[in-house]
Enzyme design. Structure first.
Site, PDB file in Angstrom:
ATOM      1  N   ASP A   1       0.604  -0.902  -0.424  1.00  8.24           N
ATOM      2  CA  ASP A   1       0.489  -0.263   0.157  1.00  8.24           C
ATOM      3  C   ASP A   1       0.970   1.138   0.218  1.00  8.24           C
ATOM      4  O   ASP A   1       2.487   1.270  -0.362  1.00  8.24           O
ATOM      5  CB  ASP A   1      -0.851  -0.300   1.433  1.00  8.24           C
ATOM      6  CG  ASP A   1      -0.170  -0.564   2.741  1.00  8.24           C
ATOM      7  OD1 ASP A   1       1.029  -0.309   2.479  1.00  8.24           O
ATOM      8  OD2 ASP A   1      -0.726  -0.553   3.089  1.00  8.24           O
TER       9      ASP A   1
ATOM     10  N   GLU B   1      -9.643  -1.679   5.364  1.00 11.59           N
ATOM     11  CA  GLU B   1     -10.681  -1.344   6.643  1.00 11.59           C
ATOM     12  C   GLU B   1     -11.262  -2.557   6.620  1.00 11.59           C
ATOM     13  O   GLU B   1     -12.406  -2.496   5.650  1.00 11.59           O
ATOM     14  CB  GLU B   1     -10.681   0.249   6.461  1.00 11.59           C
ATOM     15  CG  GLU B   1      -9.277   1.021   6.103  1.00 11.59           C
ATOM     16  CD  GLU B   1      -8.891   1.046   8.217  1.00 11.59           C
ATOM     17  OE1 GLU B   1      -9.077   0.510   8.442  1.00 11.59           O
ATOM     18  OE2 GLU B   1      -7.807   2.308   7.895  1.00 11.59           O
TER      19      GLU B   1
END
Ligand code: GLP
Length: 244
Positions: free
Chosen positions: A67, A143
């Site tokens: 990421d 998330e």
């Protein structure tokens, strides 16, 4: 999944680094997926040591990082790219053209995610994906929520994640970007082997839910229960709630 528990975080780092060095020896063209965060710092230090001792050769390996923050240039001191340069890339012999990173300043972030996903495919897929785990059970920047996105995608960061990453931005959570780019859970679960590292009491609760709880988008790490070769490397503190 297999779970190995070690006395200390340093023991975990030694075990994971040795596992990676063995994988490189068995397959020099290894395609490695790499995490950032505080947890893998000790593992990267041990990999640098093994490389210096001639026991970890990255010359034919490729790397893909999980990421990157949106709007943050690779050269920014808070970027994950800078983190990786500091902790690993500058001290081992990975070929620069085989280091793959999401570009947080690409003009079209959706196209950048598609490019990165395709690059992983072109490399033949991830052989060995190393993961940390966020305090809220996030993996990469996937998330908790109502749903997960399978492929590499743009993410809105949770407030808790922005607080967790504040150290990279002068200690100020407000300076942490609101958006990031991340491999999806599908990208990650396609890796042939996954090594998850968790250390410290702060991770004990989410490790318990990851290992013992239901598979749920409310805890992205719980999807690792579905992977045929997920290896968990924990210290006693992170494993403390697994004991009966
Ligand atoms: C960031 C990264 C994750 C990492 C997490 C945990 O959010 N995107 O890949 O697992 O931090 O960080 P730490 O190891 O510092 O607890």
């Amino acid at each position: 999944m297999t779970i190995e528990v070690f006395d200390t975080a340093d023991d975990v780092a030694r075990a994971v680094a040795a596992r990676v060095a063995d994988a490189l020896a068995a397959r020099p063209s290894l395609v490695l997926g790499l995490p950032t965060g505080r947890t893998p710092i000790a593992t990267y230090a041990e990999l640098r040591r093994l490389h210096g001792a001639g026991r970890a050769d990255f010359s034919r390996a490729s790397t893909f990082n999980l990421d990157e923050f949106a709007g943050v240039a690779a050269s920014h001191p808070g970027s994950f790219r800078t983190f990786m340069n500091t902790h690993l890339f500058e001290s081992v012999n990975v070929a620069p053209d085989r280091i793959h990173f999401l570009n947080g300043t690409a003009p079209d972030l959706d196209a950048e995610c598609a490019r990165f996903e395709a690059e992983i495919g072109d490399a033949g897929g991830l052989d060995l994906q190393i993961l940390g785990i966020g305090g809220n059970g996030h993996i990469g920047f996937n998330e908790p929520g109502e749903e997960l996105v399978a492929a590499t995608h743009r993410v809105t960061l949770a407030d808790s994640t922005r607080r967790d990453n504040a150290a990279l931005f002068g200690g100020n959570p407000a300076q942490v970007p609101r958006e990031a780019l991340s491999m999806g859970m599908g990208t990650i679960l396609k890796a042939a082997t996954i090594l998850l590292i968790a250390t410290g009491e702060r991770k004990a609760h989410c490790i318990e839910r990851t290992v013992r709880g239901p598979v749920t988008t409310r805890l992205p790490a719980s999807f690792l229960q579905l992977h045929p070769r997920a290896e968990f490397y924990l210290d006693r503190a992170a494993a403390s709630r697994l004991r009966t």
